[in-house]
Design an enzyme around this catalytic site. Structure first.
Site, PDB file in Angstrom:
ATOM      1  N   ASP A 100       9.586   3.074   1.392  1.00 28.44           N
ATOM      2  CA  ASP A 100       8.394   3.771   1.877  1.00 28.44           C
ATOM      3  C   ASP A 100       8.339   3.649   3.394  1.00 28.44           C
ATOM      4  OD1 ASP A 100       5.861   4.604   2.626  1.00 28.44           O
ATOM      5  OD2 ASP A 100       4.849   3.691   0.916  1.00 28.44           O
TER       6      ASP A 100
ATOM      7  N   LYS B 110       3.008  10.656   8.014  1.00 30.73           N
ATOM      8  CA  LYS B 110       2.322  10.233   9.232  1.00 30.73           C
ATOM      9  C   LYS B 110       2.877  10.855  10.511  1.00 30.73           C
ATOM     10  CE  LYS B 110       0.111   5.998   7.542  1.00 30.73           C
ATOM     11  NZ  LYS B 110      -1.282   6.441   7.672  1.00 30.73           N
TER      12      LYS B 110
ATOM     13  N   PHE C 123       0.862  -1.179   0.000  1.00 28.80           N
ATOM     14  CA  PHE C 123       0.000   0.000   0.000  1.00 28.80           C
ATOM     15  C   PHE C 123       0.898   1.227   0.000  1.00 28.80           C
ATOM     16  CE2 PHE C 123      -2.355   3.519   1.737  1.00 28.80           C
ATOM     17  CZ  PHE C 123      -3.582   3.423   1.101  1.00 28.80           C
TER      18      PHE C 123
END
Length: 399
Positions: free
Chosen positions: A222, A251, A137
């Site tokens: 990532d 985040k 993802f």
């Protein structure tokens, strides 16, 4: 304005918000530390931290103070100008990433924006092929979506950008077969959070570095969910002993203020994107940068990297001590953890936990994901573990 209850707000939500998230679980009004409260006055221990975002919990004085101080001077300037706090945050990011001389930062507003910047970076190699992992993802914008593997996310928006190959995570033979001189970049998550907290092995990441170096391919890690101390080091790639060509960050970086970043390693990679080839109106705005600096300073000064490791290990040991028949084990690192179940009942357990005052989620049918604030205490984790058998009651798999 008069206070309203959850039911009233949820009705208003349905009448005003686009339905891309479905019906919210509840309506939260405030938070303090590792707890949040909803409109009806119910308190919850936040074991998800906004999906690994609220690294310092809610209302942390360092973040609140930094935001208030910055808002009183400058909230936004265009990218025609720089600000001291933006430069300082870039320098700190490079330092904690261990980036060599010539490395650089591009600030965005989210993880998927950082991925989009990384895709554009890869195109500047003159190649177009991309490799990502199955179950990956990387976001939902159209470029990032091409790297994301889940077909339910992809199919409504096909055709996506071409020449993307998905290989099975930790399958070294498949990775060897996929990486050649036509591939611009390999994108890998060191731990696949949305897939159920599934880790790439250190050996697999080391092989990816070896193959990409040999073929002149970029290795882009990532770190959107795993970065900023989440796994017990500043970035998860550091535990594999590799140096990537770039990482994406978001985040937890600003403790809840929207931010994202592409960090490039070395002058050759940093120079691929030049003036006018990418940009963002809000990226690197001083408010987000001030919050980011406060988060990094607090993680360092309060020893929260070690805290994430110790608290995560405590959680693993505590869950194992339950010896519950529905639980097969705990995986992950630091404070990004999955409680793996022996039956596809995770959604039911997450709902029961919410009713019992705990916020967790079920990224896959048999996994409960926990990504609590890095400031969580072992006593708070123990309160959840003590309640967990109650949430699992009656859900034992058939013998």
């Amino acid at each position: 304005m008069a206070a309203m209850d959850n039911a009233t707000y949820l009705q208003r939500y349905a009448g005003s918000m686009m339905g891309v998230y479905g019906r919210p679980k509840t309506v939260l009004t405030r938070g303090q530390g590792c707890y949040v409260w909803d409109c009806d006055g119910n308190r919850y221990l936040d074991l998800l931290a906004g999906i690994a975002v609220n690294a310092l919990g809610h209302g942390h004085p360092a973040v609140v103070g930094a935001i208030c101080q910055q808002a009183a001077s400058l909230i936004h300037v265009s990218n025609f100008f720089a600000t001291p706090v933006q430069i300082e945050l870039a320098e700190r990011l490079l330092a904690v990433a261990g980036a060599p001389a010539g490395s650089a930062v591009f600030f965005a507003n989210s993880g998927t924006e950082a991925i989009e910047a990384a895709i554009k970076l890869s195109r500047r190699t003159g190649r177009t092929g991309l490799v990502a992992a199955q179950a990956a993802f990387h976001g939902r914008t159209t470029g990032a979506l091409a790297l994301t593997h889940k077909q339910a996310y992809r199919e409504p928006f096909a055709p996506l950008i071409p020449s993307v190959t998905h290989v099975r995570l930790n399958d070294e033979a498949a990775l060897r077969a996929a990486v050649d001189t036509d591939v611009a970049a390999v994108f890998l998550e060191p731990i696949q959070g949305e897939a159920g907290v599934v880790a790439a092995s250190a050996g697999y990441l080391q092989l990816a570095r070896e193959l990409t170096t040999a073929s002149g391919t970029l290795l882009i890690i990532d770190e959107v969910q795993t970065g900023i101390g989440r796994t017990g080091t500043w970035f998860a790639f550091q535990q594999a002993g590799i140096v990537p060509d770039a990482i994406t960050v978001a985040k937890g970086l600003a403790g809840g203020v929207p931010i994202g970043a592409l960090v490039t390693f070395g002058s050759d990679v940093s120079g691929l994107l030049t003036a006018g080839q990418h940009g963002s109106t809000f990226g690197g705005n001083p408010l987000a940068a001030a919050a980011g600096l406060a988060v990094l300073d607090t993680i360092e000064s309060q020893g929260l990297l070690a805290q994430a490791t110790a608290a995560g290990n405590h959680l693993v040991d505590s869950v194992a001590a339950l010896a519950h028949p529905v639980i097969s084990g705990v995986r992950g690192a630091g404070l990004l953890r999955a409680i793996v179940l022996r039956a596809d009942v995770a959604a039911e357990v997450a709902d029961r936990a919410l009713a019992g005052g705990f916020i967790i989620n079920a990224p896959t049918p048999d996994v409960l994901r926990l990504a609590p604030p890095l400031v969580i205490t072992t006593a708070q984790l123990d309160s959840f573990v003590s309640a967990l058998p109650r949430f699992l009651h009656g859900l034992e798999p058939a013998s």
